[in-house]
Write an enzyme that holds these catalytic residues in place. Structure first.
Site, short mmCIF file in Angstrom:
data_model
loop_
_atom_site.label_atom_id
_atom_site.label_comp_id
_atom_site.label_asym_id
_atom_site.label_seq_id
_atom_site.Cartn_x
_atom_site.Cartn_y
_atom_site.Cartn_z
N ASP A 1 -4.25 -4.83 -4.80
CA ASP A 1 -3.45 -3.66 -5.17
C ASP A 1 -2.01 -3.96 -5.56
O ASP A 1 -1.31 -3.07 -6.07
CB ASP A 1 -3.38 -2.62 -4.02
N ASP B 1 -11.90 1.46 5.80
CA ASP B 1 -10.87 1.57 4.77
C ASP B 1 -9.62 2.27 5.29
O ASP B 1 -8.55 2.17 4.68
CB ASP B 1 -11.40 2.36 3.57
N ASP C 1 0.80 -1.23 0.00
CA ASP C 1 0.00 0.00 0.00
C ASP C 1 0.83 1.27 0.00
O ASP C 1 0.33 2.34 0.35
CB ASP C 1 -0.98 0.01 1.18
#
Length: 339
Positions: A162, A313, A124
């Site tokens: 991701d 989130d 991330d």
């Protein structure tokens, strides 16, 4: 601009894994009803939804808490989440024990465990869900632990939300690219070698860009050896748009099938506020189509709830840390989805 940052790590401390399950806190009766913390939580019909419902998950505990305090209407709203199978995000510390616990519980209920692996190094890009394994060797050991925990039991794995997207959009520095491709290929090889495990490599969402920009990176990451790919993980794009995106991408990677995260896409994406954080705890969203393998489309293997509705989130819009249960937001999602 993509919107799948903060895909949602489930912290090890919050995982209801092997210790509780193996100790017998969750057992199933012949009719599928689960005993224990979520005594009224049942499995979905196997023919349309073969995935395991965790009777001890955060939503199930919230149902019990609301019922105990007399908030029956709120309890019934959260039940919309509690009675659907959602992804179990394997934590960083005890991958073998957690994977074994979830797959054993699912196997006992005659269902398939849905696992999410989100521990790639440099995860991330230092944002809300930053972290991941310390290095490549640590990640390989972690994957080995997950595989050992799954064994021959049935599991569907969504691999590294991701991870490929952040190689394409410039978020992950160039010096980490070669290693990440190698780690993803190795994980796919390891997990697909298991007897009853399917693996879907995350492939972004309908809002970040065009399939032309990511398909080659997916190929480098080994998508051809996976069972397929996943789209819309932890995001809000409509099922219709996700199918369009998925089919365009499928045509570029050998017509691979795909799964769609429909957990929170009932009202589509949020279009207000700061564009850079529309993906993060957006208001006015709703639960999407419930999980099923009956999608009426040969290329769409399943609608899944990969992201656990009601888990944050990240620390935006008043939310707690990424992956933490947020009952206020969960209730809004459920209420917005109608009856």
């Amino acid at each position: 601009m993509y919107g799948s940052r903060g895909a949602g790590v489930r912290a090890s401390a919050t995982v209801l894994g092997a210790a509780l399950i193996i100790a017998g806190c969750s057992s199933s009766s012949d009719d599928g009803e689960q005993d224990g913390a979520g005594a009224t939580i049942t499995q979905q019909p196997k023919e349309s939804d073969p995935f395991w419902v965790n009777p001890d998950g955060n939503a199930a505990q919230q149902v019990a808490a609301y019922a105990k305090s007399g908030k029956d209407k709120d309890a019934e709203q959260i039940r919309k989440i509690a009675e659907q199978p959602t992804g179990e995000w394997i934590g960083p510390e005890n991958p073998k024990e957690e994977a074994r616990g979830f797959t054993e519980a699912a196997d006992k209920a005659g269902r398939t465990a849905l696992l999410v692996l989100y521990n790639i190094p440099h995860r991330d890009c230092g944002q809300y869900s930053q972290g991941g394994a310390a290095d490549g060797d640590a990640y390989r050991d972690w994957i080995d632990g997950v595989a050992a925990g799954i064994g021959d039991r049935a599991a569907t794995v969504v691999l590294e939300p991701d991870a490929v997207l952040h190689l394409v959009d410039g978020c992950t520095p160039d010096e980490f690219h070669e290693e990440r491709y190698d780690l993803l290929k190795g994980a796919i090889t390891k997990l697909t070698s298991l007897k009853s495990t399917k693996v879907y490599l995350d492939a972004g969402n309908a809002g970040w860009g065009h399939p032309d920009e990511i398909f080659e990176s997916l190929q480098l990451a080994g998508v051809e050896d996976a069972d397929g790919f996943a789209v819309n993980v932890s995001n809000f794009y409509s099922t219709k748009d996700s199918i369009t995106y998925g089919k365009q991408l499928s045509g570029k990677v050998g017509n691979k099938p795909f799964v769609i995260d429909t957990s929170r896409n009932g009202n589509g994406p949020y279009t207000g506020g700061d564009e850079d954080e529309r993906w993060c705890n957006p208001p006015g969203r709703a639960l999407g189509e419930t999980p099923t393998t009956k999608t009426s489309d040969d290329l769409v293997d399943a609608y899944l709830w990969v992201k656990r509705p009601g888990e944050s989130d990240g620390e935006c819009k008043g939310g707690p840390k990424a992956g933490e249960w947020w009952p206020t937001y969960a209730l809004k999602l459920a209420k917005a989805s109608g009856t």
